[in-house]
Design an enzyme around this catalytic site. Structure first.
Site, short mmCIF file in Angstrom:
data_model
loop_
_atom_site.label_atom_id
_atom_site.label_comp_id
_atom_site.label_asym_id
_atom_site.label_seq_id
_atom_site.Cartn_x
_atom_site.Cartn_y
_atom_site.Cartn_z
CB THR A 297 -0.89 -0.02 1.26
OG1 THR A 297 -1.52 1.24 1.41
CG2 THR A 297 -0.07 -0.28 2.53
CG ASP A 298 -1.14 4.97 -1.01
OD1 ASP A 298 -1.70 4.33 -0.10
OD2 ASP A 298 -1.73 5.86 -1.68
CD GLU A 299 -3.42 3.49 4.47
OE1 GLU A 299 -3.19 3.33 5.68
OE2 GLU A 299 -4.57 3.54 3.99
CE1 TYR B 141 -3.44 -2.71 5.62
CE2 TYR B 141 -3.27 -0.37 5.10
CZ TYR B 141 -3.33 -1.69 4.68
OH TYR B 141 -3.29 -1.98 3.35
CE LYS C 41 0.03 -4.62 2.94
NZ LYS C 41 -0.36 -5.96 2.41
P1 NAD Z 1 -9.70 -7.35 1.94
O1 NAD Z 1 -9.72 -7.07 3.40
O2 NAD Z 1 -10.89 -7.06 1.12
O3 NAD Z 1 -9.32 -8.88 1.70
C1 NAD Z 1 -8.33 -9.54 2.42
C2 NAD Z 1 -8.48 -11.03 2.17
O4 NAD Z 1 -7.45 -11.70 2.92
C3 NAD Z 1 -9.82 -11.60 2.65
O5 NAD Z 1 -10.36 -12.45 1.66
C4 NAD Z 1 -9.46 -12.39 3.90
O6 NAD Z 1 -10.31 -13.49 4.14
C5 NAD Z 1 -8.03 -12.82 3.59
N1 NAD Z 1 -7.25 -13.10 4.80
C6 NAD Z 1 -7.13 -12.33 5.91
N2 NAD Z 1 -6.35 -12.95 6.82
C7 NAD Z 1 -5.93 -14.10 6.26
C8 NAD Z 1 -5.10 -15.16 6.70
N3 NAD Z 1 -4.52 -15.14 7.92
N4 NAD Z 1 -4.86 -16.20 5.87
C9 NAD Z 1 -5.44 -16.25 4.63
N5 NAD Z 1 -6.27 -15.28 4.18
C10 NAD Z 1 -6.51 -14.22 4.98
O7 NAD Z 1 -8.41 -6.57 1.39
P2 NAD Z 1 -8.19 -5.84 0.00
O8 NAD Z 1 -8.70 -4.46 0.11
O9 NAD Z 1 -8.65 -6.71 -1.09
O10 NAD Z 1 -6.60 -5.76 0.00
C11 NAD Z 1 -5.82 -6.83 -0.51
C12 NAD Z 1 -4.35 -6.50 -0.37
O11 NAD Z 1 -4.07 -5.29 -1.07
C13 NAD Z 1 -3.90 -6.25 1.07
O12 NAD Z 1 -2.61 -6.77 1.22
C14 NAD Z 1 -3.88 -4.73 1.20
O13 NAD Z 1 -2.93 -4.32 2.15
C15 NAD Z 1 -3.48 -4.33 -0.20
N6 NAD Z 1 -3.93 -3.01 -0.66
C16 NAD Z 1 -5.25 -2.67 -0.57
C17 NAD Z 1 -5.68 -1.44 -1.06
C18 NAD Z 1 -7.14 -1.02 -1.02
O14 NAD Z 1 -7.45 0.11 -1.36
N7 NAD Z 1 -8.07 -1.89 -0.65
C19 NAD Z 1 -4.76 -0.57 -1.63
C20 NAD Z 1 -3.41 -0.94 -1.68
C21 NAD Z 1 -3.01 -2.18 -1.21
O1 DAU Z 2 -4.17 3.93 0.43
C1 DAU Z 2 -4.36 2.55 0.31
C2 DAU Z 2 -5.21 2.06 1.46
O2 DAU Z 2 -6.53 2.53 1.21
C3 DAU Z 2 -5.19 0.55 1.62
O3 DAU Z 2 -3.91 0.13 1.96
C4 DAU Z 2 -6.18 0.12 2.72
O4 DAU Z 2 -6.23 -1.29 2.79
C5 DAU Z 2 -7.55 0.66 2.37
O5 DAU Z 2 -8.46 0.34 3.39
C6 DAU Z 2 -7.49 2.16 2.17
O6 DAU Z 2 -7.22 2.84 3.40
P1 DAU Z 2 -7.96 4.20 3.82
O7 DAU Z 2 -7.87 4.35 5.28
O8 DAU Z 2 -7.50 5.33 2.99
O9 DAU Z 2 -9.45 3.82 3.34
P2 DAU Z 2 -10.89 4.07 4.04
O10 DAU Z 2 -11.90 3.70 3.01
O11 DAU Z 2 -10.98 3.44 5.37
O12 DAU Z 2 -10.92 5.65 4.24
C7 DAU Z 2 -10.75 6.54 3.14
C8 DAU Z 2 -10.79 7.96 3.69
O13 DAU Z 2 -12.12 8.24 4.17
C9 DAU Z 2 -9.88 8.17 4.89
O14 DAU Z 2 -9.37 9.50 4.85
C10 DAU Z 2 -10.81 8.02 6.09
C11 DAU Z 2 -12.12 8.54 5.55
N1 DAU Z 2 -13.35 7.93 6.15
C12 DAU Z 2 -13.44 6.58 6.15
C13 DAU Z 2 -14.55 5.96 6.67
C14 DAU Z 2 -14.65 4.44 6.71
C15 DAU Z 2 -14.38 8.73 6.60
O15 DAU Z 2 -14.29 9.98 6.57
N2 DAU Z 2 -15.48 8.12 7.13
C16 DAU Z 2 -15.61 6.77 7.18
O16 DAU Z 2 -16.67 6.27 7.71
#
Ligand code: NAD
Ligand code: DAU
Length: 352
Positions: A133-135, A158, A162
């Site tokens: 992630t970019d975080e 988180y 990562k």
């Molecule tokens: P998600 O939470 O939707 O899915 C995570 C999946 O991992 C789920 O299917 C869960 O069952 C599985 N999982 C969790 N713990 C596990 C374990 N111990 N063993 C096996 N499986 C397990 O997450 P996502 O949003 O699809 O993100 C996927 C990946 O991409 C993550 O590594 C996250 O850090 C990264 N990522 C997400 C975003 C985003 O915006 N969602 C952005 C950048 C990177």
């Molecule tokens: O940047 C990549 C990341 O983006 C991934 O690594 C994470 O897995 C993914 O969850 C996401 O993280 P964020 O924290 O940016 O996503 P989230 O959807 O939780 O929140 C997006 C923005 O909105 C953040 O600034 C918090 C804000 N927010 C979020 C929720 C859930 C609100 O203002 N209200 C809310 O109820």
């Protein structure tokens, strides 16, 4: 059937994972795609209904933190590559319960790295691809972008978990010669995202006429990428990325949270035939996320220059397609928001 390659995708039943599994299964019939997922609250096999009968697809329920289980899996399948997405992914949950993030994101990643290292005595042609992630880069001010050289500065449990896993993946490359590749991506959006994340949570609340909880002043900025564009970038990096390299992936699509929520309200109002502006009145500013990163923005010029990748779906189209999908899949929404979701929602937003 003898497959050209067998690839392990971890976390393939989650949001991004399910889009990637679908892409790989459909685009590469000569590959065997093995999806290993623990099916936590975030994992849902319903997301993969359309590929579950495919002859080149296998689902295995398993936990990446279980060492014996993972070593057996690697012995059973003799993987050519791993694309590792399994993680605890929600920042707010990491604030209330950091330990599961340490276990899955750090320990789980090391268990997989070890399984690959011990199994791949000759690692030539193999590939361990870690999705991040970019975080990990921390928080930006009003200007500037994260590049692959930006120093790590994670600020939530988180992102710290990562960042730690990224460092460990690179350590296995330098120390043991494991052929790794990494990518760090911005916020994904699209179908099948669990409605704890901003967009699906807001769409679900708009349709239910519930308050729209915007954290703090709503001026936090995120870069949003259509999830299928992320999946196509992963496909490209898996096949053509340089071993040992990292690629930033982003949408070049920055929004302040409040602007994005306004936009969503307007789209959903139009789709539901409500008065223009009706849902904006549901917006409620609530207490801020502790340690909330102010701005993320990605410089994705390396992946464009070296691999020719660019996002294909622009915000106007992507947001509309996203809203349409959730409104057309209300049964999916109802199912994933019943049960434990209610408890989570009460804990996270109840006091407001
Ligand atoms: P998600 O939470 O939707 O899915 C995570 C999946 O991992 C789920 O299917 C869960 O069952 C599985 N999982 C969790 N713990 C596990 C374990 N111990 N063993 C096996 N499986 C397990 O997450 P996502 O949003 O699809 O993100 C996927 C990946 O991409 C993550 O590594 C996250 O850090 C990264 N990522 C997400 C975003 C985003 O915006 N969602 C952005 C950048 C990177
Ligand atoms: O940047 C990549 C990341 O983006 C991934 O690594 C994470 O897995 C993914 O969850 C996401 O993280 P964020 O924290 O940016 O996503 P989230 O959807 O939780 O929140 C997006 C923005 O909105 C953040 O600034 C918090 C804000 N927010 C979020 C929720 C859930 C609100 O203002 N209200 C809310 O109820």
């Amino acid at each position: 059937m003898a497959f050209q390659q067998t690839i392990l995708i971890t976390g393939g039943a989650g949001f991004i994972g399910s889009h990637l599994v679908r892409l790989m299964v459909n685009q590469y019939p000569a590959y065997h795609i093995v999806n290993l997922d623990k099916l936590t609250y975030a994992g849902n096999l319903e997301n993969l209904k359309d590929v579950e009968g495919s002859p080149n697809y296998t689902f295995i329920k398993g936990d990446i933190t279980k060492e014996a289980q993972m070593q057996q899996l690697f012995a059973d399948y003799d993987f050519d590559g791993v694309i590792h997405l399994a993680a605890e992914s929600h920042v707010d949950r990491s604030i209330s319960n950091p330990m599961s993030f340490i276990e899955t994101n750090i320990v789980g990643t090391v268990v997989l790295l070890n399984a690959a290292r011990f199994r791949w005595k000759d690692a030539a042609g193999k590939r361990f691809y870690h999705i991040s992630t970019d975080e990990v880069y921390g928080s930006l001010g009003e200007t500037g972008y994260f590049t692959e050289e930006t120093p790590y500065d994670p600020r939530s449990p988180y992102s710290a978990s990562k960042a730690s896993s990224d460092h460990l993946v690179r350590a296995y490359y330098h120390t043991y010669g494991l052929p790794v590749v990494l990518s760090n991506c911005s916020n994904n959006y699209g179908p099948y995202q669990f409605p704890e994340k901003l967009l699906p949570l807001m769409i679900n609340n708009i349709r239910n006429n519930k308050p729209l909880p915007v954290y703090g002043d709503g001026q936090y900025t995120r870069d949003w990428l259509w999830v299928e564009d992320h999946a196509s970038a992963i496909d490209l990096i898996y096949h053509r990325g340089e071993v040992g390299e990292t690629y930033n992936i982003g949408g070049n699509n920055e929004w302040k949270n409040i602007g994005l929520v306004h936009q969503l309200c307007d789209i959903v109002d139009e789709l539901l035939g409500r008065q223009p502006g009706a849902s904006r009145s549901l917006i409620t500013f609530v207490k801020d996320r502790p340690g909330h990163d102010r701005r993320y923005a990605i410089d994705a010029s390396k992946i464009k220059r070296e691999l020719g990748w660019e996002p294909t779906i622009q915000a106007a189209e992507g947001l509309r397609r996203t809203a349409e999908w959730y409104l057309e899949n209300t049964e999916w929404l109802e199912r994933v928001t019943s049960g434990a979701y209610q408890q989570y929602y009460e804990l996270q937003y109840g006091e407001e």
